[in-house]
Write a protein that holds these residues in place. Sequence first.
Motif, PDB file in Angstrom:
ATOM      1  N   VAL A  57       0.855  -1.196   0.000  1.00 29.97           N
ATOM      2  CA  VAL A  57       0.000   0.000   0.000  1.00 29.97           C
ATOM      3  C   VAL A  57       0.888   1.241   0.000  1.00 29.97           C
ATOM      4  O   VAL A  57       0.656   2.191  -0.749  1.00 29.97           O
ATOM      5  CB  VAL A  57      -0.929  -0.008   1.233  1.00 29.97           C
ATOM      6  N   THR A 105       2.390   2.006  -3.398  1.00 27.70           N
ATOM      7  CA  THR A 105       1.415   2.656  -4.263  1.00 27.70           C
ATOM      8  C   THR A 105       1.243   4.110  -3.847  1.00 27.70           C
ATOM      9  O   THR A 105       1.230   5.020  -4.682  1.00 27.70           O
ATOM     10  CB  THR A 105       0.057   1.931  -4.171  1.00 27.70           C
ATOM     11  N   PHE A 106       1.148   4.312  -2.541  1.00 28.93           N
ATOM     12  CA  PHE A 106       1.025   5.677  -2.023  1.00 28.93           C
ATOM     13  C   PHE A 106       2.200   6.529  -2.518  1.00 28.93           C
ATOM     14  O   PHE A 106       2.005   7.638  -3.012  1.00 28.93           O
ATOM     15  CB  PHE A 106       1.008   5.640  -0.488  1.00 28.93           C
ATOM     16  N   MET A 146      -2.218  -0.790 -10.056  1.00 35.56           N
ATOM     17  CA  MET A 146      -1.504  -1.090  -8.812  1.00 35.56           C
ATOM     18  C   MET A 146      -2.468  -1.215  -7.648  1.00 35.56           C
ATOM     19  O   MET A 146      -2.355  -2.113  -6.816  1.00 35.56           O
ATOM     20  CB  MET A 146      -0.537   0.043  -8.490  1.00 35.56           C
ATOM     21  N   GLY A 147      -3.406  -0.273  -7.584  1.00 28.51           N
ATOM     22  CA  GLY A 147      -4.374  -0.292  -6.481  1.00 28.51           C
ATOM     23  C   GLY A 147      -5.174  -1.575  -6.507  1.00 28.51           C
ATOM     24  O   GLY A 147      -5.415  -2.203  -5.474  1.00 28.51           O
ATOM     25  N   THR A 200      -2.991  -4.815  -5.374  1.00 29.48           N
ATOM     26  CA  THR A 200      -2.795  -4.883  -3.928  1.00 29.48           C
ATOM     27  C   THR A 200      -4.123  -5.093  -3.201  1.00 29.48           C
ATOM     28  O   THR A 200      -4.197  -5.826  -2.218  1.00 29.48           O
ATOM     29  CB  THR A 200      -2.121  -3.592  -3.430  1.00 29.48           C
ATOM     30  N   TYR A 201      -5.153  -4.459  -3.714  1.00 32.90           N
ATOM     31  CA  TYR A 201      -6.480  -4.618  -3.100  1.00 32.90           C
ATOM     32  C   TYR A 201      -6.902  -6.078  -3.102  1.00 32.90           C
ATOM     33  O   TYR A 201      -7.416  -6.590  -2.105  1.00 32.90           O
ATOM     34  CB  TYR A 201      -7.472  -3.749  -3.869  1.00 32.90           C
ATOM     35  N   ARG A 237      -2.854  -1.022   7.534  1.00 36.14           N
ATOM     36  CA  ARG A 237      -3.441  -0.413   6.334  1.00 36.14           C
ATOM     37  C   ARG A 237      -4.728  -1.117   5.918  1.00 36.14           C
ATOM     38  O   ARG A 237      -4.981  -1.298   4.719  1.00 36.14           O
ATOM     39  CB  ARG A 237      -2.481  -0.454   5.142  1.00 36.14           C
ATOM     40  N   SER A 270     -13.700   2.030  -9.138  1.00 35.81           N
ATOM     41  CA  SER A 270     -12.377   2.656  -9.084  1.00 35.81           C
ATOM     42  C   SER A 270     -11.943   3.079 -10.491  1.00 35.81           C
ATOM     43  O   SER A 270     -11.515   4.209 -10.722  1.00 35.81           O
ATOM     44  CB  SER A 270     -11.372   1.683  -8.481  1.00 35.81           C
ATOM     45  N   PHE A 288      -5.317   9.357  -4.674  1.00 34.75           N
ATOM     46  CA  PHE A 288      -5.061   8.376  -3.613  1.00 34.75           C
ATOM     47  C   PHE A 288      -6.358   7.630  -3.273  1.00 34.75           C
ATOM     48  O   PHE A 288      -6.363   6.440  -2.996  1.00 34.75           O
ATOM     49  CB  PHE A 288      -4.571   9.062  -2.338  1.00 34.75           C
ATOM     50  N   THR A 338      -7.716   5.094  -5.799  1.00 33.32           N
ATOM     51  CA  THR A 338      -6.919   3.865  -5.865  1.00 33.32           C
ATOM     52  C   THR A 338      -7.373   2.905  -4.770  1.00 33.32           C
ATOM     53  O   THR A 338      -7.265   3.212  -3.585  1.00 33.32           O
ATOM     54  CB  THR A 338      -5.427   4.209  -5.675  1.00 33.32           C
ATOM     55  N   LEU A 339      -7.866   1.730  -5.180  1.00 34.23           N
ATOM     56  CA  LEU A 339      -8.508   0.826  -4.219  1.00 34.23           C
ATOM     57  C   LEU A 339      -7.688   0.594  -2.952  1.00 34.23           C
ATOM     58  O   LEU A 339      -8.142   0.841  -1.840  1.00 34.23           O
ATOM     59  CB  LEU A 339      -8.773  -0.523  -4.899  1.00 34.23           C
ATOM     60  N   ALA A 340      -6.460   0.111  -3.132  1.00 35.76           N
ATOM     61  CA  ALA A 340      -5.686  -0.310  -1.962  1.00 35.76           C
ATOM     62  C   ALA A 340      -5.411   0.854  -1.019  1.00 35.76           C
ATOM     63  O   ALA A 340      -5.436   0.706   0.200  1.00 35.76           O
ATOM     64  CB  ALA A 340      -4.374  -0.947  -2.414  1.00 35.76           C
ATOM     65  N   VAL A 341      -5.150   2.021  -1.580  1.00 36.95           N
ATOM     66  CA  VAL A 341      -4.823   3.161  -0.728  1.00 36.95           C
ATOM     67  C   VAL A 341      -6.082   3.682  -0.038  1.00 36.95           C
ATOM     68  O   VAL A 341      -6.061   4.078   1.122  1.00 36.95           O
ATOM     69  CB  VAL A 341      -4.124   4.269  -1.542  1.00 36.95           C
ATOM     70  N   VAL A 371      -8.555   2.003   1.034  1.00 31.81           N
ATOM     71  CA  VAL A 371      -8.909   1.172   2.190  1.00 31.81           C
ATOM     72  C   VAL A 371      -8.272   1.757   3.452  1.00 31.81           C
ATOM     73  O   VAL A 371      -8.894   1.821   4.503  1.00 31.81           O
ATOM     74  CB  VAL A 371      -8.454  -0.286   1.967  1.00 31.81           C
ATOM     75  N   HIS A 372      -7.055   2.231   3.324  1.00 33.76           N
ATOM     76  CA  HIS A 372      -6.387   2.865   4.464  1.00 33.76           C
ATOM     77  C   HIS A 372      -6.960   4.256   4.759  1.00 33.76           C
ATOM     78  O   HIS A 372      -7.193   4.628   5.909  1.00 33.76           O
ATOM     79  CB  HIS A 372      -4.888   2.953   4.163  1.00 33.76           C
ATOM     80  N   MET A 373      -7.223   5.039   3.720  1.00 29.80           N
ATOM     81  CA  MET A 373      -7.594   6.445   3.907  1.00 29.80           C
ATOM     82  C   MET A 373      -9.072   6.666   4.227  1.00 29.80           C
ATOM     83  O   MET A 373      -9.433   7.696   4.788  1.00 29.80           O
ATOM     84  CB  MET A 373      -7.327   7.229   2.620  1.00 29.80           C
TER      85      MET A 373
END
Lengths: 336, 545
Positions: free
Chosen positions: A40, A43-44, A105-106, A109-110, A176, B325, B376, B379-382, B384-386
Amino acid sequence: MTFAAFLPLLAGAKARAGDAIPLTPKWWLPESASTFSHKVDTTFALIYWLDVFFFVLIIGAMAWFTIAYRRRSKDQKTSPVKGNHALEFAWSFIPGLFLLSFFGMGFVTYMDMQVPPADAMDVRVTGQKWNWSFEYPEQGLQLASADGLVVPSNTPVRLTITSVDVLHSFYIPAFRTKKDAVPNRYTSLWFEAKAPGEYQIYCTEYCGDDHSRMTSKVIAMEPAAFREWVAGQKSASASMSPVERGQKLFTAQGCAGCHSIDGSTLIGPSLKGKYGANEQLADGSSVAIDDNYIRESILTPNAKIVAGFAGQMPPYQGRLQDDEISALIDYIKTLK
Amino acid sequence: MSSTTGDLAAGHHGHDHGSYLTAKRGLMSWLFTLDHKRIGMMYLGSILTFFLVGGLLALAFRVELATAEPDLFTGSTYNRLFTLHGAIMVFLVLVPSIPASLGNFLLPLMLGAKDVAFPRLNLLSFHIYMLGAAFLVFTLLAGGVETGWTFYTPYSSTTDSAVVSALMGAFILGFSSILTGINFIVTIHKMRAPGLTWLRLPLFVWASYATSLIQVLATPVIAITLFLLVFERTMGIGIFDPALGGDPVLFQHFFWFYSHPVVYVMILPAFGVISETVSIHSRKHIFGYTAIAASSVAIAAIGFLVWGHHMFVSGQSELAGTIFSLITFGVAVPTAIKVFSWVATMYKGSIELNTVMLYTLSFLFIFAIGGLTGLFLATLAVDVHMHDTYFVVAHFHYVMMGGTLMGFIAGIHHWWPKMTGRMFPELPAKIGALLVFVGFNLTFFTQFVAGSRGMPRRYHEYAPEFETWQFLSTVGSFVLAAGLFLTLFYLLWSMKGGAKAPKNPWEAKTLEWETESPPIEHNFAGQVICRTGPYDFDEIDTSRA
Ligand SMILES: [Cu+2]
Ligand SMILES: [Cu+2]
């Protein structure tokens, strides 16, 4: 498109190395403690630096034009340009490629974050106003953990999450990851803690008065220490008196978040010295606090509302066994 | 001149063309006026008043948030404050902001028309707005609501605060929005002056058109949703509350199906304002007219297909999340086109750094950050955190407050001479713009950091590690408030004390500048004919074309 496909690969390569790409701006993110948290972060970091690049480009051009083409005289001539198709195509297409690669990328990882390994250990998580409770079906623990979410490190753990009242959301920043707790529905989330340690849990879906106090901790232990903890829990519950068991339930089921045992008023009335006394109800009547009344208060709290309080207590109907209710009553009796 | 007012003598029947401000007198002549300009001004006054109320609520909880411990309010008071702040700012300020005030005032003028297509409907929309506002004010007096402006179920189905009146308020306000939308669409189709072809429309008009489409298509959905919730609460019919057999996630789908597009109702008009101001104050033809106009419509259309990006962690399926997304990234492209085009417009211009331009540059700076931080969250993965952290709070304040509000304030200054007939004083205005810019960024940039480091939103007490960021944010909010109060004061002062404004102080080419400042009651003395495009300034060196 080759370029768009390339970035996720890059992230994947780094992911195997086990750390976020070195350029991850440290002060932007909390500690990174799960097996996917660095992905994560990678990607960030990529989005971050591309953002910085585009921001400098846009604002730099803006500042430059503002200075270079400031009005020097009233009749200063200006350019007749009205557009430029090549340029317009370029600034749609090139950012478009970057956007696609962020998406890719998102997504990759998702999917890692969504799909737990088949051998993951199961823990049940229940959200209620304003407490998280954790149950361990695989370990055969009788009681929910009163110590927070205790898990073995370096072991995938899958949480099956639900709520008994309103929406909550289960969030572990260091891992995360986050997932909503929805009443009448199960959602799930998994993680693997990279190292033993304590990690903050927050509720991130607004749920009322004490939303900001609905916190807990993940306690990750070496697998051997975890097995010891499980054994300790088992022997404790085997040798526990009903009062001790009730005391434990009182914390694990979240009663303690709303009821003090020292006489102070929280969301609900203090239970100190209540047993045997008379209670004034909101409808004007009064009732003696005995075993039956407490039982009813726990299973269907809104049947009788205590004067001066709102019907904030979640019903425990279907969530507590008879012997657990009895243990709670035995414990409440001792609160002199 | 881009146009001429045709045969003045023939159109003139000898009566006094007094300004719209003085044409009729008395309170009733305002409250029941059919004049789009008066309606626009009444909207402007009401919107700014509610902006003040919503802002004061925010200052109150910013003080609480300066420290990690709860020191000023209980949790339940704090929750009421942020809920009312959000509800007032969204439903009473941002949604109507530019379209209802500047849009109402300017649209007919820009089209060379005498009024909107349906003046009575326009007045009705204002009255409905006041009725909806009355419900929200009543909610406040009846003890407030603490559901958050999002009214998520089953919290909102079960809590015992004044949810029903708040829902009714938002429900009623929806109709005001729909009526304004319909009126604008018909007006733009039917009331354009001779010669004013679609591709000669000022970009503000294009933006208003796209906005109106969304208002008309999306608002009914939220109206029905809120109404269903009222049903559930008052009659116990299970729709969203699982205890009654309903589905709480369904509410989120319905809610965001409206509330995502409505983000564009808030921001597109600001895009429209900026397209005008950046071009006029740079004395350059707007760069990529067609691309900007088309991207407004594209954003409006794609904006209907992205609502699920608010629900990546709600338990929505992975497939749905992935599609949402991807489409969300799709909206970023037309948005980027606009930003690049505005900056390119300044190239080789003759840029005057007046107050309007300062706000325009502030808009570009702030909106760039707002837009880029959106990546941010798309973006799926990010995300989830934010999700549901202060990062999101900062992001939407950068877009909604930074973007919409900078555009709104830029627009108010740009058209102030036209609306009031007075110039505002430049020096205090520039100081105000500076304070607003610094204050805004201090308030909200710090929140990005708190959020990405994991601080959840809607927290009334929080972990000490976030205190520095939150404290700085509170300091920023007071700088911002100082700037806004200064702005309020000199604008009010200028209505009496400002220098008399000429017809066309910025030497703009759009039709609203053809009439007097302030305009006469019927806008133009005769028939207006449009002869050239909106951005063909005299300074443009056509010999080099
Ligand atoms: Cu919560
Ligand atoms: Cu959205």
